[in-house]
Design a protein around this motif. Structure first.
Motif, PDB file in Angstrom:
ATOM      1  N   VAL A  17       0.867  -1.183   0.000  1.00 15.74           N
ATOM      2  CA  VAL A  17       0.000   0.000   0.000  1.00 15.74           C
ATOM      3  C   VAL A  17       0.898   1.226   0.000  1.00 15.74           C
ATOM      4  CG1 VAL A  17      -1.905  -1.109   1.217  1.00 15.74           C
ATOM      5  CG2 VAL A  17      -0.116   0.034   2.529  1.00 15.74           C
ATOM      6  N   HIS A  18       0.363   2.326  -0.547  1.00 11.21           N
ATOM      7  CA  HIS A  18       1.105   3.585  -0.561  1.00 11.21           C
ATOM      8  C   HIS A  18       0.566   4.475   0.555  1.00 11.21           C
ATOM      9  CE1 HIS A  18       3.312   7.034  -1.920  1.00 11.21           C
ATOM     10  NE2 HIS A  18       2.208   7.740  -2.078  1.00 11.21           N
ATOM     11  N   VAL A  19       1.440   4.878   1.465  1.00  8.67           N
ATOM     12  CA  VAL A  19       1.046   5.717   2.596  1.00  8.67           C
ATOM     13  C   VAL A  19       1.559   7.139   2.360  1.00  8.67           C
ATOM     14  CG1 VAL A  19       1.186   6.057   5.092  1.00  8.67           C
ATOM     15  CG2 VAL A  19       1.145   3.738   4.135  1.00  8.67           C
ATOM     16  N   LEU A  20       0.632   8.091   2.304  1.00  5.85           N
ATOM     17  CA  LEU A  20       1.011   9.484   2.110  1.00  5.85           C
ATOM     18  C   LEU A  20       1.519  10.071   3.422  1.00  5.85           C
ATOM     19  CD1 LEU A  20      -2.083  10.633   0.007  1.00  5.85           C
ATOM     20  CD2 LEU A  20       0.204  10.136  -0.849  1.00  5.85           C
ATOM     21  N   SER A  21       2.343  11.101   3.307  1.00  4.69           N
ATOM     22  CA  SER A  21       2.865  11.751   4.511  1.00  4.69           C
ATOM     23  C   SER A  21       1.762  12.480   5.264  1.00  4.69           C
ATOM     24  CB  SER A  21       3.968  12.745   4.132  1.00  4.69           C
ATOM     25  OG  SER A  21       3.466  13.736   3.246  1.00  4.69           O
ATOM     26  N   SER A  22       0.718  12.892   4.573  1.00  8.13           N
ATOM     27  CA  SER A  22      -0.412  13.567   5.197  1.00  8.13           C
ATOM     28  C   SER A  22      -1.639  13.346   4.334  1.00  8.13           C
ATOM     29  CB  SER A  22      -0.123  15.065   5.351  1.00  8.13           C
ATOM     30  OG  SER A  22      -1.268  15.743   5.791  1.00  8.13           O
ATOM     31  N   ALA A  23      -2.802  13.411   4.981  1.00 11.02           N
ATOM     32  CA  ALA A  23      -4.036  13.291   4.217  1.00 11.02           C
ATOM     33  C   ALA A  23      -4.318  14.552   3.411  1.00 11.02           C
ATOM     34  CB  ALA A  23      -5.196  13.005   5.164  1.00 11.02           C
ATOM     35  N   PHE A  24      -3.744  15.692   3.873  1.00  9.79           N
ATOM     36  CA  PHE A  24      -4.016  16.974   3.234  1.00  9.79           C
ATOM     37  C   PHE A  24      -2.723  17.780   3.094  1.00  9.79           C
ATOM     38  CE2 PHE A  24      -8.040  15.751   5.063  1.00  9.79           C
ATOM     39  CZ  PHE A  24      -8.980  16.159   4.134  1.00  9.79           C
ATOM     40  N   SER A  25      -2.711  18.643   2.108  1.00  8.92           N
ATOM     41  CA  SER A  25      -1.689  19.669   1.982  1.00  8.92           C
ATOM     42  C   SER A  25      -2.353  20.995   2.350  1.00  8.92           C
ATOM     43  CB  SER A  25      -1.147  19.722   0.549  1.00  8.92           C
ATOM     44  OG  SER A  25      -0.316  20.852   0.380  1.00  8.92           O
ATOM     45  N   THR A  26      -1.795  21.689   3.329  1.00  9.54           N
ATOM     46  CA  THR A  26      -2.416  22.908   3.845  1.00  9.54           C
ATOM     47  C   THR A  26      -1.424  24.055   3.813  1.00  9.54           C
ATOM     48  OG1 THR A  26      -3.693  21.508   5.361  1.00  9.54           O
ATOM     49  CG2 THR A  26      -3.728  23.878   5.767  1.00  9.54           C
ATOM     50  N   THR A  27      -1.832  25.167   3.206  1.00 10.41           N
ATOM     51  CA  THR A  27      -0.986  26.364   3.135  1.00 10.41           C
ATOM     52  C   THR A  27      -1.745  27.536   3.740  1.00 10.41           C
ATOM     53  OG1 THR A  27       0.051  25.569   1.100  1.00 10.41           O
ATOM     54  CG2 THR A  27       0.306  27.906   1.617  1.00 10.41           C
ATOM     55  N   LEU A  28      -1.067  28.268   4.630  1.00  7.06           N
ATOM     56  CA  LEU A  28      -1.671  29.418   5.313  1.00  7.06           C
ATOM     57  C   LEU A  28      -0.705  30.591   5.223  1.00  7.06           C
ATOM     58  CD1 LEU A  28      -4.128  30.221   7.194  1.00  7.06           C
ATOM     59  CD2 LEU A  28      -2.593  29.747   9.103  1.00  7.06           C
ATOM     60  N   VAL A  29      -1.164  31.738   4.698  1.00  8.34           N
ATOM     61  CA  VAL A  29      -0.315  32.929   4.599  1.00  8.34           C
ATOM     62  C   VAL A  29      -1.112  34.160   5.005  1.00  8.34           C
ATOM     63  CG1 VAL A  29       1.186  31.981   2.802  1.00  8.34           C
ATOM     64  CG2 VAL A  29      -0.864  33.243   2.154  1.00  8.34           C
ATOM     65  N   THR A  30      -0.406  35.169   5.515  1.00  9.70           N
ATOM     66  CA  THR A  30      -1.004  36.470   5.790  1.00  9.70           C
ATOM     67  C   THR A  30      -0.512  37.464   4.751  1.00  9.70           C
ATOM     68  OG1 THR A  30       0.794  37.001   7.335  1.00  9.70           O
ATOM     69  CG2 THR A  30      -1.199  36.021   8.261  1.00  9.70           C
ATOM     70  N   ASP A  31      -1.285  38.539   4.536  1.00 17.53           N
ATOM     71  CA  ASP A  31      -0.941  39.481   3.481  1.00 17.53           C
ATOM     72  C   ASP A  31       0.298  40.305   3.807  1.00 17.53           C
ATOM     73  OD1 ASP A  31      -2.501  40.750   5.493  1.00 17.53           O
ATOM     74  OD2 ASP A  31      -2.898  42.425   4.158  1.00 17.53           O
ATOM     75  N   GLN A  32       0.701  40.368   5.090  1.00 10.95           N
ATOM     76  CA  GLN A  32       1.902  41.078   5.507  1.00 10.95           C
ATOM     77  C   GLN A  32       2.555  40.295   6.636  1.00 10.95           C
ATOM     78  OE1 GLN A  32       0.102  45.630   4.854  1.00 10.95           O
ATOM     79  NE2 GLN A  32       0.579  44.915   6.882  1.00 10.95           N
ATOM     80  N   THR A  33       3.764  40.693   6.961  1.00 12.91           N
ATOM     81  CA  THR A  33       4.446  40.078   8.102  1.00 12.91           C
ATOM     82  C   THR A  33       4.465  41.006   9.310  1.00 12.91           C
ATOM     83  OG1 THR A  33       6.596  40.883   7.310  1.00 12.91           O
ATOM     84  CG2 THR A  33       5.914  38.662   6.632  1.00 12.91           C
ATOM     85  N   GLN A  34       4.113  42.287   9.106  1.00 16.80           N
ATOM     86  CA  GLN A  34       4.088  43.248  10.203  1.00 16.80           C
ATOM     87  C   GLN A  34       2.821  44.089  10.119  1.00 16.80           C
ATOM     88  OE1 GLN A  34       7.791  45.451   9.782  1.00 16.80           O
ATOM     89  NE2 GLN A  34       8.845  44.061  11.183  1.00 16.80           N
ATOM     90  N   TYR A  35       2.239  44.362  11.287  1.00 15.57           N
ATOM     91  CA  TYR A  35       1.009  45.144  11.371  1.00 15.57           C
ATOM     92  C   TYR A  35       1.121  46.116  12.530  1.00 15.57           C
ATOM     93  CZ  TYR A  35      -0.782  41.350   8.458  1.00 15.57           C
ATOM     94  OH  TYR A  35      -0.965  40.427   7.451  1.00 15.57           O
ATOM     95  N   THR A  36       0.294  47.140  12.507  1.00 20.71           N
ATOM     96  CA  THR A  36       0.201  48.060  13.629  1.00 20.71           C
ATOM     97  C   THR A  36      -1.108  47.802  14.368  1.00 20.71           C
ATOM     98  OG1 THR A  36       0.354  50.392  14.286  1.00 20.71           O
ATOM     99  CG2 THR A  36      -0.884  49.890  12.265  1.00 20.71           C
ATOM    100  N   ALA A  37      -1.441  48.654  15.335  1.00 20.86           N
ATOM    101  CA  ALA A  37      -2.679  48.472  16.087  1.00 20.86           C
ATOM    102  C   ALA A  37      -3.893  48.739  15.210  1.00 20.86           C
ATOM    103  CB  ALA A  37      -2.689  49.403  17.296  1.00 20.86           C
ATOM    104  N   ASN A  38      -4.988  48.057  15.508  1.00 23.38           N
ATOM    105  CA  ASN A  38      -6.265  48.246  14.800  1.00 23.38           C
ATOM    106  C   ASN A  38      -6.134  48.071  13.284  1.00 23.38           C
ATOM    107  OD1 ASN A  38      -7.916  48.934  17.146  1.00 23.38           O
ATOM    108  ND2 ASN A  38      -6.739  50.822  17.212  1.00 23.38           N
ATOM    109  N   GLU A  39      -5.372  47.083  12.884  1.00 24.07           N
ATOM    110  CA  GLU A  39      -5.184  46.809  11.457  1.00 24.07           C
ATOM    111  C   GLU A  39      -5.657  45.392  11.148  1.00 24.07           C
ATOM    112  OE1 GLU A  39      -1.709  47.178   8.003  1.00 24.07           O
ATOM    113  OE2 GLU A  39      -1.209  47.475  10.117  1.00 24.07           O
TER     114      GLU A  39
END
Length: 203
Positions: A17-39
């Protein structure tokens, strides 16, 4: 064992049988790496089902501090069914930094099938401190005679929603009409929490 009680042996070929490393591939990103207050932090999530079968999962998106402690639950997408090989994107996820204290944070998505976590992803970002304050000063009267004491009241107010001012000094200076300094005093101020104020008097 046959009907006569004699052992019968048949050897099967190799099975695999072939066993995958994960059932899903999941990618999560934010639009910036730095934010200020109330943003707004705009979160983009992409999930791919690597299985050859349909899978149904709960998708939990949360904001955590750098130590992994929960700050805010962004959303829970319940009973999402992915066809075999299907990829879906979710780009309308938003977290507002509000008055979150300056520091390092991370967006965290978890995929849960029944009660088992079958996928996750992290995206780190930083909330920057807002360094802003205001001050006012007022005398106890608007007119004085010679050799009369003057009481000056100074008020310093933090306008920062997400950081504490420490090690502040305030300098009070009184000048004559020609601009010559006739009184100067420097005072240490107490630490200022967000939106707090401190008052001091000079004589």
């Amino acid at each position: 064992t046959d009907v006569g009680g004699n052992p019968v042996r048949t050897e099967l070929g190799p099975q695999s049988v072939h066993v995958l490393s994960s059932a899903f591939s999941t990618t999560l990103v934010t639009d910036q790496t730095q934010y200020t207050a109330n943003e707004d932090v705009l979160i983009d999530l992409t999930i791919s089902n690597l299985s050859e079968f349909a899978r149904t999962v709960h998708v939990v998106v949360e904001i955590e501090d750098s130590a992994g402690h929960l700050v805010e639950a962004v959303t829970t997408l319940s009973n999402l069914t992915f066809a075999a090989g299907e990829t879906r994107r979710f780009s309308d996820l938003i977290y507002n930094t509000g008055g979150s204290f300056a520091g390092d944070y991370r967006a965290h998505v978890r995929l849960i099938e029944a009660v088992t976590e079958v996928g996750e992803a992290l995206s780190r970002f930083t909330v920057l401190p807002v360094h802003q304050a205001t001050s006012i000063i007022a005398a106890d009267k608007i007119a004085y005679t010679a050799n009369e004491p003057v009481t000056l009241t100074s008020t310093v107010t933090s306008l920062s929603p997400n950081s504490t001012f420490t090690g502040l000094n305030g300098t009070i200076n009184v000048s004559d009409p020609l601009g010559t300094s006739i009184f100067t005093e420097t005072r240490s101020l107490a630490d200022l929490l967000p939106n707090a104020r401190v008052e001091l008097k000079s004589f």
